[in-house]
Scaffold this motif. Structure first.
Motif, PDB file in Angstrom:
ATOM      1  N   ILE A 114      30.630 -65.983  57.445  1.00 27.49           N
ATOM      2  CA  ILE A 114      30.533 -64.801  58.293  1.00 27.49           C
ATOM      3  C   ILE A 114      30.468 -65.259  59.750  1.00 27.49           C
ATOM      4  N   VAL A 115      31.406 -64.773  60.553  1.00 33.70           N
ATOM      5  CA  VAL A 115      31.466 -65.151  61.962  1.00 33.70           C
ATOM      6  C   VAL A 115      30.600 -64.161  62.734  1.00 33.70           C
ATOM      7  N   LEU A 116      29.420 -64.615  63.100  1.00 32.07           N
ATOM      8  CA  LEU A 116      28.450 -63.780  63.801  1.00 32.07           C
ATOM      9  C   LEU A 116      27.863 -64.625  64.919  1.00 32.07           C
ATOM     10  N   ASP A 117      28.399 -64.460  66.127  1.00 36.24           N
ATOM     11  CA  ASP A 117      27.958 -65.287  67.250  1.00 36.24           C
ATOM     12  C   ASP A 117      26.491 -65.058  67.586  1.00 36.24           C
ATOM     13  N   THR A 118      26.082 -63.803  67.595  1.00 35.62           N
ATOM     14  CA  THR A 118      24.682 -63.465  67.825  1.00 35.62           C
ATOM     15  C   THR A 118      24.262 -62.430  66.784  1.00 35.62           C
ATOM     16  N   PRO A 119      23.017 -62.445  66.370  1.00 35.91           N
ATOM     17  CA  PRO A 119      22.560 -61.451  65.387  1.00 35.91           C
ATOM     18  C   PRO A 119      22.716 -60.030  65.931  1.00 35.91           C
ATOM     19  N   ILE A 120      22.896 -59.081  65.029  1.00 36.48           N
ATOM     20  CA  ILE A 120      23.014 -57.671  65.402  1.00 36.48           C
ATOM     21  C   ILE A 120      21.609 -57.139  65.639  1.00 36.48           C
ATOM     22  N   LYS A 121      21.376 -56.575  66.828  1.00 38.84           N
ATOM     23  CA  LYS A 121      20.034 -56.114  67.178  1.00 38.84           C
ATOM     24  C   LYS A 121      19.975 -54.640  67.540  1.00 38.84           C
ATOM     25  N   THR A 122      21.077 -53.909  67.325  1.00 41.60           N
ATOM     26  CA  THR A 122      21.084 -52.486  67.649  1.00 41.60           C
ATOM     27  C   THR A 122      21.665 -51.681  66.497  1.00 41.60           C
ATOM     28  N   LEU A 123      21.300 -50.408  66.451  1.00 39.89           N
ATOM     29  CA  LEU A 123      21.890 -49.496  65.482  1.00 39.89           C
ATOM     30  C   LEU A 123      23.352 -49.286  65.838  1.00 39.89           C
ATOM     31  N   GLY A 124      24.155 -48.910  64.855  1.00 42.40           N
ATOM     32  CA  GLY A 124      25.549 -48.597  65.123  1.00 42.40           C
ATOM     33  C   GLY A 124      26.471 -49.210  64.096  1.00 42.40           C
ATOM     34  N   VAL A 125      27.758 -49.027  64.340  1.00 37.02           N
ATOM     35  CA  VAL A 125      28.793 -49.552  63.455  1.00 37.02           C
ATOM     36  C   VAL A 125      29.365 -50.803  64.128  1.00 37.02           C
ATOM     37  N   HIS A 126      29.272 -51.932  63.435  1.00 37.61           N
ATOM     38  CA  HIS A 126      29.696 -53.217  63.991  1.00 37.61           C
ATOM     39  C   HIS A 126      30.796 -53.816  63.117  1.00 37.61           C
ATOM     40  N   SER A 127      31.869 -54.299  63.742  1.00 39.25           N
ATOM     41  CA  SER A 127      32.941 -54.987  63.014  1.00 39.25           C
ATOM     42  C   SER A 127      32.635 -56.475  63.001  1.00 39.25           C
ATOM     43  N   LEU A 128      32.754 -57.073  61.820  1.00 45.46           N
ATOM     44  CA  LEU A 128      32.502 -58.506  61.668  1.00 45.46           C
ATOM     45  C   LEU A 128      33.713 -59.187  61.064  1.00 45.46           C
ATOM     46  N   LYS A 129      33.963 -60.400  61.502  1.00 48.58           N
ATOM     47  CA  LYS A 129      35.049 -61.214  60.961  1.00 48.58           C
ATOM     48  C   LYS A 129      34.455 -62.156  59.916  1.00 48.58           C
ATOM     49  N   ILE A 130      35.148 -62.271  58.790  1.00 45.81           N
ATOM     50  CA  ILE A 130      34.735 -63.199  57.741  1.00 45.81           C
ATOM     51  C   ILE A 130      35.876 -64.182  57.523  1.00 45.81           C
ATOM     52  N   ARG A 131      35.575 -65.467  57.617  1.00 47.75           N
ATOM     53  CA  ARG A 131      36.571 -66.508  57.434  1.00 47.75           C
ATOM     54  C   ARG A 131      36.417 -67.064  56.011  1.00 47.75           C
ATOM     55  N   LEU A 132      37.255 -66.575  55.096  1.00 48.68           N
ATOM     56  CA  LEU A 132      37.182 -66.987  53.695  1.00 48.68           C
ATOM     57  C   LEU A 132      37.817 -68.355  53.467  1.00 48.68           C
ATOM     58  N   HIS A 133      38.753 -68.705  54.317  1.00 50.08           N
ATOM     59  CA  HIS A 133      39.476 -69.977  54.250  1.00 50.08           C
ATOM     60  C   HIS A 133      39.931 -70.268  55.665  1.00 50.08           C
ATOM     61  N   ALA A 134      40.300 -71.488  55.945  1.00 46.78           N
ATOM     62  CA  ALA A 134      40.723 -71.829  57.308  1.00 46.78           C
ATOM     63  C   ALA A 134      41.909 -70.983  57.761  1.00 46.78           C
ATOM     64  N   GLU A 135      42.698 -70.485  56.813  1.00 43.36           N
ATOM     65  CA  GLU A 135      43.879 -69.702  57.153  1.00 43.36           C
ATOM     66  C   GLU A 135      43.768 -68.236  56.739  1.00 43.36           C
TER      67      GLU A 135
END
Length: 194
Positions: A114-135
């Motif tokens: 899970i690509v999460l540069d900083t933890p989520i600290k607010t309410l709302g809808v957040h899009s997250l990138k998941i890297r399942l494989h290098a490609e």
């Protein structure tokens, strides 16, 4: 340190490339996770002998990741958390929390994917990138709310915090108007006839 890559590494190179990296990155990340070998004569011979198998294994891992990604891509996960009136969480949502939420649905994603540069600290809808494989990368949506009803409102596109402030403002205006018209204090004043 020069290493030969055993799989594609983002921002570094593809399978079979000999690249120069910092010693600590090689010793602490690439070598222990079997993503590379030291680029010496013996390891280069080993790589050339095993290249077809390494490429085939990488292709199989990529296909498995694409299959898993097709199931997860675009999914929305609701996470109920406590928060203050301004929408600030009493804690945060981390990669582990997101991984656990995905696991509850029966899928399996490691928290380091899970690509999460900083933890989520607010309410709302957040899009997250998941890297399942290098490609193979996918995007999921995490809906952080205080209740299931609030999560539904957020999913519909409503800014719950702004709505709450607007409702509070309207209630305050109504209370002020009621006081001006003699509502709340009027009954008490009428009972005391001087």
């Amino acid at each position: 340190m020069k290493v030969v890559l055993l799989e594609r590494v983002e921002n570094l190179g593809h399978i079979g490339e000999v690249v120069s990296v910092k010693d600590g990155f090689a010793r602490n990340f690439l070598l222990p996770r079997h993503k590379a070998l030291r680029a010496n004569a013996q390891n280069l011979k080993f790589f050339e002998a095993q290249k077809e198998q390494i490429v085939a294994r990488n292709a199989a891992n990529k296909a498995a990741a694409e299959t898993q990604g097709a199931e997860l891509d675009g999914q929305q996960y609701v996470m109920i958390r406590q928060a203050g009136e301004t929408g600030q969480l009493y804690g945060s949502v981390t990669g582990r929390d997101v991984s656990d939420a995905i696991a509850e649905t029966g899928a399996k994603v490691e928290r380091n994917q899970i690509v999460l540069d900083t933890p989520i600290k607010t309410l709302g809808v957040h899009s997250l990138k998941i890297r399942l494989h290098a490609e193979v990368s996918i995007t999921i949506t995490v809906n952080v709310a205080r209740s299931a009803e609030e999560a539904e409102r957020q999913a519909a596109g409503e800014n719950v915090i702004a709505s709450q402030f607007e409702e509070d403002r309207l209630a305050d205006d109504a209370a002020a108007a009621d006081l001006l018209e003699g509502g709340a204090g009027q009954a008490i004043a009428d009972s005391y006839e001087y």
